[in-house]
Design an enzyme around this catalytic site. Structure first.
Site, short mmCIF file in Angstrom:
data_model
loop_
_atom_site.label_atom_id
_atom_site.label_comp_id
_atom_site.label_asym_id
_atom_site.label_seq_id
_atom_site.Cartn_x
_atom_site.Cartn_y
_atom_site.Cartn_z
N LYS A 35 0.81 -1.23 0.00
CA LYS A 35 0.00 0.00 0.00
C LYS A 35 0.84 1.27 0.00
CE LYS A 35 -0.53 0.10 5.01
NZ LYS A 35 -1.31 -0.39 6.15
N ARG A 131 -7.00 0.79 17.13
CA ARG A 131 -7.42 1.16 15.79
C ARG A 131 -8.60 0.25 15.48
NH1 ARG A 131 -3.63 1.41 10.39
NH2 ARG A 131 -4.60 -0.62 10.04
#
Ligand SMILES: *Cc1c(COP(=O)(O)O)cnc(C)c1O
Length: 355
Positions: A35, A131
């Site tokens: 990514k 998260r």
């Protein structure tokens, strides 16, 4: 053309070969995470797959599309939790997605049924990094609901650490992940084919032989691409850290004082700058800025060069201790940390050149 990033595909391949091999020795498959390259370099994904990575994982759908367009084999994995509105695209582009919300799982289920396919999901558990992921107590309920949805195949569970809260993976928290998976299996809620023990920050456990038995998947980006332990920012033994080199050109070289002249207010990025008086210095400005790179993430590769600062389009170097004359048009090189590489890959002005 500058600025540019030179990519050493062979060094990345070496890193991947090493990590995949060491993972397999301990029963752990690797998903390669690209990514940070913004879908620009499917060649990198190809190397990871050829090394034996069993999947390629991306945080965004358009990056995943670029990998698919390049015809790469291996599981395509969507790392960032999808939104329900993306469900059709997710099912079409990804073989696996990471999930924590029932409403999204329902949308994925509908899309999968509509498209006549089975979409695999990994259920995410938050083990304290704060998260994504459900709290461990909530996992059995989510897993039960997910396994009842048509068109979905719950593959197993995963966690993500060190990304927000800085929590370091340990035998304790990853052991808890394995226990959660075993409990789901023991109570007949779902089978956990995959127990995914996190990202590059988990690798140190494997190196020290402290990875809990049962963890059989890791999602690695940083470690593969930059050859480093993200926790301590130390290079892994036997891996290359100089896989990406950023180069930019000098547009001005002048001798200037190290202290600005006049009353000091906020600079371009809202900070009030502080300077140390080091007398007159030879400063070089490069055609590169915060739009293209994170200045704090650059390490000059030439000796006697340091980064003083940057604005949107200018990077300022102190080249007083550089042993040669510096001229306009000269090129300086830097290694990049993860954030600097991310910024470079998202800048349309930075070319990526594969060697
Ligand atoms: C980014 C990411 C990874 C890979 O992280 P690295 O530190 O680059 O290894 C793995 N899993 C998830 C969910 C991610 O978002």
């Amino acid at each position: 053309m500058y600025p540019r990033v030179e990519v050493d595909l062979q060094k990345i391949r070496h890193n991947a070969d090493q990590l995949v091999k060491r993972g397999h020795q301990q029963g752990i498959e690797i998903w390669g995470v690209t990514k940070v390259l913004s879908g620009r370099l499917p060649q990198v994904g190809k190397q990871l797959i050829e090394s034996g990575a069993t999947g390629l994982a991306e945080a965004r759908l358009d990056n995943l599309q670029q990998l698919s367009a390049a015809g790469l084999s291996g599981r395509k994995v969507l790392l960032r939790l999808p939104t329900p509105s993306q469900a059709e695209q997710v099912v079409a582009l990804a073989d696996v997605s990471l999930n924590s919300q029932l409403v999204t799982l329902k949308a994925l289920s509908e899309a999968a049924v509509q498209q006549g396919v089975q979409h695999s999901v990994l259920l995410m558990v938050d083990l304290g990094d704060l998260r994504e992921g459900v709290w461990p107590e909530e996992l059995p309920r989510l897993a039960r609901q997910a396994s009842l949805l048509p068109g979905l195949k719950p593959l197993g569970i995963g966690t993500n650490l060190t990304c927000f809260g800085g929590v370091i993976p340990s035998a304790t928290n990853l052991g808890q992940l394995v226990d959660l998976a075993r409990d789901l299996e023991a109570s007949g809620i779902m089978r956990c084919e995959i127990i995914s023990g996190g990202n590059s920050s988990s690798w140190h456990l494997l190196e020290r032989g402290q990875m809990p038995a049962g963890i059989n998947n890791l999602r690695l980006g940083d470690a593969l691409l930059l050859g480093q332990d993200p926790v301590g920012r130390v290079p892994f033994v036997g891996l290359y850290a100089d896989t990406f080199v950023l180069q930019a050109e000098v547009i001005e070289v002048l001798i200037k004082p190290s202290l600005p002249i006049g009353e000091i207010g906020r600079a371009a990025f809202g900070n009030v700058p502080h300077f140390e008086d080091r007398g007159l210095r030879r400063r070089a400005i490069l055609a590169l800025g915060r739009q293209d790179v994170e200045p704090a993430g650059l390490t000059p590769l030439q000796p006697g060069v340091s980064v003083i600062g940057a604005s949107s389009d200018h990077l300022i170097l102190d080249t007083s201790d550089f042993p040669r004359e510096v001229c306009v048009g000269d090129v300086f090189s830097f290694s990049l940390n993860y954030v600097a590489l991310l910024r470079a890959s998202t800048s349309k002005d930075v070319q990526f050149l594969v060697r």
